[in-house]
Design an enzyme around this catalytic site. Structure first.
Site, PDB file in Angstrom:
ATOM      1  N   THR A 128       0.626  -1.236   0.013  1.00  0.00           N
ATOM      2  CA  THR A 128       0.067   0.172  -0.063  1.00  0.00           C
ATOM      3  C   THR A 128       0.762   1.236   0.143  1.00  0.00           C
ATOM      4  O   THR A 128       0.476   2.381  -0.592  1.00  0.00           O
ATOM      5  CB  THR A 128      -1.045  -0.012   1.228  1.00  0.00           C
ATOM      6  OG1 THR A 128      -1.684  -1.367   1.240  1.00  0.00           O
ATOM      7  CG2 THR A 128      -1.927   1.132   1.237  1.00  0.00           C
TER       8      THR A 128
ATOM      9  N   SER B  36      -2.668   7.787  -2.150  1.00  0.00           N
ATOM     10  CA  SER B  36      -2.993   9.130  -2.756  1.00  0.00           C
ATOM     11  C   SER B  36      -1.606  10.071  -2.303  1.00  0.00           C
ATOM     12  O   SER B  36      -1.699  11.272  -2.851  1.00  0.00           O
ATOM     13  CB  SER B  36      -4.091   9.836  -2.072  1.00  0.00           C
ATOM     14  OG  SER B  36      -5.291   9.004  -2.356  1.00  0.00           O
ATOM     15  N   ALA B  37      -0.937   9.618  -1.599  1.00  0.00           N
ATOM     16  CA  ALA B  37       0.396  10.665  -1.326  1.00  0.00           C
ATOM     17  C   ALA B  37       0.160  11.779  -0.488  1.00  0.00           C
ATOM     18  O   ALA B  37       0.768  12.698  -0.660  1.00  0.00           O
ATOM     19  CB  ALA B  37       1.355  10.799  -2.433  1.00  0.00           C
ATOM     20  N   ILE B  38      -0.693  11.838  -0.005  1.00  0.00           N
ATOM     21  CA  ILE B  38      -1.435  13.208   0.982  1.00  0.00           C
ATOM     22  C   ILE B  38      -0.843  13.066   2.514  1.00  0.00           C
ATOM     23  O   ILE B  38      -1.135  11.914   3.046  1.00  0.00           O
ATOM     24  CB  ILE B  38      -3.019  12.871   0.881  1.00  0.00           C
ATOM     25  CG1 ILE B  38      -3.158  13.084  -0.587  1.00  0.00           C
ATOM     26  CG2 ILE B  38      -3.356  14.274   1.540  1.00  0.00           C
ATOM     27  CD1 ILE B  38      -2.904  14.107  -1.559  1.00  0.00           C
TER      28      ILE B  38
ATOM     29  N   HIS C 144      -2.661  14.367   5.600  1.00  0.00           N
ATOM     30  CA  HIS C 144      -3.931  14.862   6.014  1.00  0.00           C
ATOM     31  C   HIS C 144      -3.734  15.633   7.073  1.00  0.00           C
ATOM     32  O   HIS C 144      -2.988  15.585   8.117  1.00  0.00           O
ATOM     33  CB  HIS C 144      -4.813  13.602   6.186  1.00  0.00           C
ATOM     34  CG  HIS C 144      -5.287  12.823   4.927  1.00  0.00           C
ATOM     35  ND1 HIS C 144      -5.990  13.149   3.937  1.00  0.00           N
ATOM     36  CD2 HIS C 144      -4.652  11.417   4.655  1.00  0.00           C
ATOM     37  CE1 HIS C 144      -6.252  12.236   2.961  1.00  0.00           C
ATOM     38  NE2 HIS C 144      -5.376  11.301   3.385  1.00  0.00           N
TER      39      HIS C 144
ATOM     40  N   ARG D 177      -6.318  -0.467   0.302  1.00  0.00           N
ATOM     41  CA  ARG D 177      -6.328   0.110   1.718  1.00  0.00           C
ATOM     42  C   ARG D 177      -6.472  -1.063   2.587  1.00  0.00           C
ATOM     43  O   ARG D 177      -7.362  -2.052   2.520  1.00  0.00           O
ATOM     44  CB  ARG D 177      -7.390   0.984   1.784  1.00  0.00           C
ATOM     45  CG  ARG D 177      -7.858   1.949   0.885  1.00  0.00           C
ATOM     46  CD  ARG D 177      -9.175   2.704   0.898  1.00  0.00           C
ATOM     47  NE  ARG D 177      -9.261   3.652  -0.086  1.00  0.00           N
ATOM     48  CZ  ARG D 177      -9.941   3.852  -1.159  1.00  0.00           C
ATOM     49  NH1 ARG D 177     -10.122   2.530  -1.540  1.00  0.00           N
ATOM     50  NH2 ARG D 177     -10.327   4.710  -1.968  1.00  0.00           N
TER      51      ARG D 177
ATOM     52  N   CYS E  49      17.742   9.355 -17.405  1.00  0.00           N
ATOM     53  CA  CYS E  49      16.365   9.620 -17.565  1.00  0.00           C
ATOM     54  C   CYS E  49      15.947  11.139 -18.098  1.00  0.00           C
ATOM     55  O   CYS E  49      16.195  11.786 -17.394  1.00  0.00           O
ATOM     56  CB  CYS E  49      15.537   9.329 -16.378  1.00  0.00           C
ATOM     57  SG  CYS E  49      14.023  10.019 -16.199  1.00  0.00           S
TER      58      CYS E  49
ATOM     59  N   CYS F 274       7.706   9.286 -20.552  1.00  0.00           N
ATOM     60  CA  CYS F 274       7.990   8.208 -21.417  1.00  0.00           C
ATOM     61  C   CYS F 274       7.865   6.833 -20.707  1.00  0.00           C
ATOM     62  O   CYS F 274       7.968   5.888 -21.334  1.00  0.00           O
ATOM     63  CB  CYS F 274       9.104   8.363 -22.362  1.00  0.00           C
ATOM     64  SG  CYS F 274      10.865   7.668 -21.410  1.00  0.00           S
TER      65      CYS F 274
ATOM     66  N   CYS G 165      14.704   5.167 -21.075  1.00  0.00           N
ATOM     67  CA  CYS G 165      16.000   4.727 -20.101  1.00  0.00           C
ATOM     68  C   CYS G 165      15.990   3.293 -19.308  1.00  0.00           C
ATOM     69  O   CYS G 165      17.160   3.003 -18.788  1.00  0.00           O
ATOM     70  CB  CYS G 165      15.966   6.066 -18.946  1.00  0.00           C
ATOM     71  SG  CYS G 165      14.462   5.892 -17.985  1.00  0.00           S
TER      72      CYS G 165
END
Lengths: 421, 481
Positions: B40, B45-47, B49, B310, B399, B436, B441
């Site tokens: 996970t 969402s990489a938030i 909160h 989740r 890259c 890309c 790369c």
């Protein structure tokens, strides 16, 4: 800070031809900036033949075609910087680069030619759902693994997209012992050259499924299965038409995108139809002294045309420098538009007063047709018509409107396909 | 005999390892995958909160607010990308307006600083690309965005450089509860440990049940996402939520720390534990729902779809504490949203819990709490020049979409916890994460991994076990037949 008359960004077929042409037209201080460790660009991994038929009357391999241009560099004073990545270009033609020997450095040039080529569209933009294991490659990436690095990427293969790279890779994978199970194409026609359909699919009995796309990708670690489905006229998959293929490899040949991130950052206006710069008949963009050619401008089918277009850019960049880098007088420039059945034109604008013999226009049609007439209108008046036996979206078309037919033209010039059946 | 074995190298296991490694303890982290941050942690969402969602008094509320503050601190200390960009919860009708006022009250109770209710005009002034039918919003200035796998990797690297051992590719198959310690059987070995921290994510109930009676179950809920090109990244400047529902916080639209735009997730309940495939229906739902927030997202600029699970449990709150069968077995389970934000605070708390369960240990004097991590793209021109002079590998761009140099790839491969896969390098150096998607790369990164780690080219994997990229070395074949 290095100073050059002309900086060419990219050392593939476009950059090579442009630089050589500028040199032959009297410009001495030229630099080619190439990010790879050798010149030639994507041609280096295109080891199949068929390059140069128009230009040299021979069927060369990609590396051989590139070498013809690289050899000519030896007799010039053109500087080549390899392993050099351009990080930024500004509208005043200052270029920020990085490489291992010079570190981070800048180049100031009187004129710049954009020749960065294109990249492959991948899974994201086509929104292909499913698992994300290994075994899914863009066709060009697989081609590099096989032809440059010498590693085979899979044994049972499905290919999505029947563009030229996909077709070439169908043959290449087969020749290396893989089983190509299917080539699926979402359009009702292939976007590849007809000769490639014959030589790469038909000759090997590889089935081409038109109006089909990939609807399921299974395999969390390595690819295990691909499902393709027929699509309706809105490109939506039709339930019940699924075909399953057990395979370990999926190659994507779903389009090429001109790589214009540098151009955009420099403020060069981009044509949404081509994803390349808007250019005039002299291959100059809307930004003074910045020219564009090759696949960064619009995606070509044949390298021969890339070379010809790039030579034109090089020649005109040389003229621009020799004329003291004066801003081009663009008053009275006509706008070239796509009419019925045409998806884009290059150039998009032209200053007719400087056209010497005729105005060359490259374009693509939207659908296949036979015995068609290409009609050119100035505003509402037909000024030229060209007959074509066969038109297809996969084959770029070119017309040359003689200078005398352009007399008195102003406003817009529209290119359209008429009389199709 | 280890003092503590942590099962699971996701963000919770990593946080626990980070705090426990500060003490004079012999610890290890056991992970079934071939890298850390593989579940996970790498697909969410990489938030960060702010903390107005959880009900006051819950563990979720407590650790959310503390975690948000800790992440800010840790990100700065450990060179992890983090931006406190603030969040908005949009209201589109009277019911929504009532709800955001309720969230405001909750936030105040939970101790969330700086909350404001904004009018429609104020909301649109902050985010001009939103749907103009918006009626108002809840603004939370302390919300932020972070690179979750980088945070996890950084915590693991610091733990590793302070003596914590990492046992990767080590799926746990059995746990025996002896009188004063556990015997953990993995596919590779038997490991003895006095204490266990169960941070096994969507498998936490399975792991718990191996050691004793488990009184909770995990029902993974899948969420699918779009990640769009950087040219869409400035469409919004805050984390933009719609009003939460019973299913969760709903579909959000947010910039990422890399400058992309993230859109998602949906919620598919009772999902299988190993199914992270995206589906047409799921993605279409996300796009249709996000259209309520803004209609200006250009999905042709999508660079990647992904989905994550989740670790939703049958309990309303996080399950953190000793198992009924043993005070030496600490569950860290059911860590659904705001799990990422809460994780560092959970890690801190786990160290406390272990102490309460009898594991006393002094702090190490020699704890090395820094992580040197160079990101070429974030340096000034002068810094770049100096760096390349010292190490020319930083002048070799591998890259091209994200301007990642060979130097950064080597830095990852020589780190305290070196990756062995293309995606492992991607998560540490950012290669192949651009538009890309590694088309250019991949073969180059592949070659560097093979060379640097001494792995045969054909043995290098993309990501998890079994994901080899090439199948045959043609250079060794006799081509003259």
């Amino acid at each position: 800070m290095f100073e050059y008359d002309l900086a060419v960004i990219g050392g593939g077929p476009a950059g090579l031809a442009a630089a050589l042409s500028a040199y032959e037209n009297g410009i001495q201080k030229i630099v080619i900036l190439e990010r790879d460790v050798e010149l030639g660009g994507i041609l280096n991994q295109c080891i199949h033949n068929g390059f140069g038929l128009h230009r040299f009357g021979e069927e060369l391999t990609g590396p051989e075609y590139a070498q013809r241009f690289i050899d000519r560099l030896k007799d010039t004073a053109i500087t080549v910087m390899l392993g050099t990545m351009v990080l930024e270009l500004t509208s005043d033609k200052t270029i920020t680069c990085v490489n291992k020997t010079e570190g981070l450095f800048t180049i100031s040039a009187k004129a710049v030619i954009l020749a960065m080529g294109c990249r492959e569209r991948n899974r994201g933009p086509i929104g292909m759902p499913g698992d994300r294991g290994s075994g899914i490659f863009s066709a060009g990436c697989a081609q590099r693994y096989i032809n440059i690095d010498g590693y085979m990427v899979g044994s049972r293969v499905v290919i999505l997209g029947s563009g030229d790279i996909g077709l070439i890779m169908a043959r290449r994978m087969t020749l290396e012992g893989a089983k190509v199970l299917a080539v699926a194409e979402i359009m009702p026609h292939s976007n590849g050259l007809n000769r490639n359909i014959v030589q790469c699919l038909n000759d090997f009995g590889i089935p081409l499924y038109l109006s089909h796309t990939v609807t399921e990708v299974v395999g969390r670690s390595r690819l295990e299965k691909v499902v393709i489905s027929q699509v309706d006229s809105n490109f939506k998959p039709i339930p019940g038409t699924e075909k399953e293929f057990e395979c370990d490899t999926l190659l994507l040949s779903v389009g090429l995108i001109p790589e214009n991130e540098l151009s955009r950052k420099a403020g060069v206006p981009i044509d949404p139809r081509t994803n390349g710069a808007v250019v005039y008949d002299d291959m100059q963009t809307e930004t003074d002294g910045i020219f564009a050619c090759g696949n960064v401008l619009h995606v070509h089918d044949l390298v021969d045309f890339v070379s010809a277009e790039s030579e034109k850019a090089g020649r005109n960049a040389a003229e621009y420098i020799k004329n003291g880098c004066k801003p081009t007088d663009k008053t009275g420039a006509v706008v070239i538009q796509n009419g019925n059945g045409v998806s884009y034109t290059v150039p998009q604008k032209a200053v007719l007063s400087r056209v010497e013999k005729g105005l060359e226009i490259f374009f693509r049609v939207r659908q296949k047709s036979e015995k068609s007439v290409i009609e050119v209108k100035n505003n509402d008046r037909v000024i030229a018509a060209f007959k074509r036996d066969f038109l297809a979206p996969g084959e770029m078309e070119k017309i040359t409107i003689p200078k005398k037919l352009l007399e008195g033209c102003e406003g817009t010039i529209t290119v359209s396909v008429g009389g199709a059946k | 005999m280890y003092d503590v074995a942590i099962i699971g190298a996701g963000i919770c296991g990593a946080s626990a390892a980070y705090f426990l490694a500060q003490r004079k303890l012999k610890i290890c982290v056991i992970e079934k995958e071939n890298d850390v941050a593989m579940g996970t942690t790498k697909a969410n969402s990489a938030i960060v909160h702010a903390g107005y969602d959880p009900k006051p008094g819950t563990l979720m509320a407590r650790f959310n607010v503390r975690g948000a503050a800790l992440i800010k601190e840790l990100a700065a200390k450990l060179s992890v990308p983090y931006q406190q960009i603030g969040s908005l919860v949009l209201a589109f009708d009277d019911a929504d307006l009532k709800l955001i006022h309720k969230l405001y009250e909750r936030g105040v109770q939970n101790g969330v600083p700086g909350l404001q209710i904004l009018s429609a005009e104020e909301t649109l002034a902050k985010e001009p690309n939103l749907n103009p039918t918006v009626q108002g919003s809840l603004y939370a200035p302390t919300a932020g965005i972070v690179a979750p796998w980088e945070l996890c990797i950084a915590l693991c690297e610091v733990a590793a450089q302070n003596g914590c051992e990492f046992k990767l590719d080590s799926e746990v198959t059995a746990i025996e509860n002896r009188q004063d310690h556990f015997v953990i059987t993995t596919v590779n070995e038997k490991i003895e440990a006095k204490y266990i921290v169960n941070a096994a994510g969507v498998f936490a109930d399975k792991i718990c049940a191996m050691a004793g009676e488990c009184d909770f179950t995990i029902h993974p809920s899948k969420g699918q996402y779009y990640l769009l090109d950087k040219n869409q990244g400035d469409l919004v400047r805050h984390v933009v939520f719609q009003c939460p529902t019973a299913l969760g916080k709903g579909v959000l639209v947010s910039p990422t720390v890399e400058g992309n735009l993230i859109v998602g997730p949906n919620a598919e309940l009772d999902n299988q534990r190993d199914d992270v495939a995206t589906t047409r229906a799921g993605l279409d739902y996300v796009a249709a729902t996000a259209a309520k927030t803004t209609t200006k997202i250009n999905y042709r600029e999508n660079v990647r779809n992904f989905s994550g699970l989740r670790a939703v449990s049958d309990k309303d709150d996080f399950i953190i504490g000793p198992a009924a069968f043993s005070p030496r077995f600490i569950n860290v389970a059911g860590i659904k949203s705001p799990g990422l934000t809460a994780a560092p605070a959970i890690g801190e708390y786990v160290a406390e819990l272990l102490e309460n369960s009898g594991l006393k240990a002094e702090k190490k004097e020699s704890y090395i709490d820094i992580r040197k991590h160079i990101v070429f793209n974030r340096l000034t021109a002068e810094e770049k020049k100096k760096l390349i002079k010292e190490n020319p590998a930083y002048g070799n761009v591998i890259c091209r979409c994200n301007t990642v140099t060979e130097g950064e790839i080597l830095q990852a491969l020589r780190s305290p916890l070196p990756p062995r896969t293309l995606d492992g390098v991607k998560r540490r150096a950012g290669t192949g994460m651009g538009r890309c998607q590694g088309g250019f790369c991949s073969p180059r990164v592949h070659e560097i991994i093979s060379r640097e780690l001494g792995i045969p080219f054909e043995a290098v994997e993309l990501d998890r076990k079994g994901s080899r990229i090439v199948i045959r070395d043609m250079n060794k074949e006799d081509r003259n037949v």
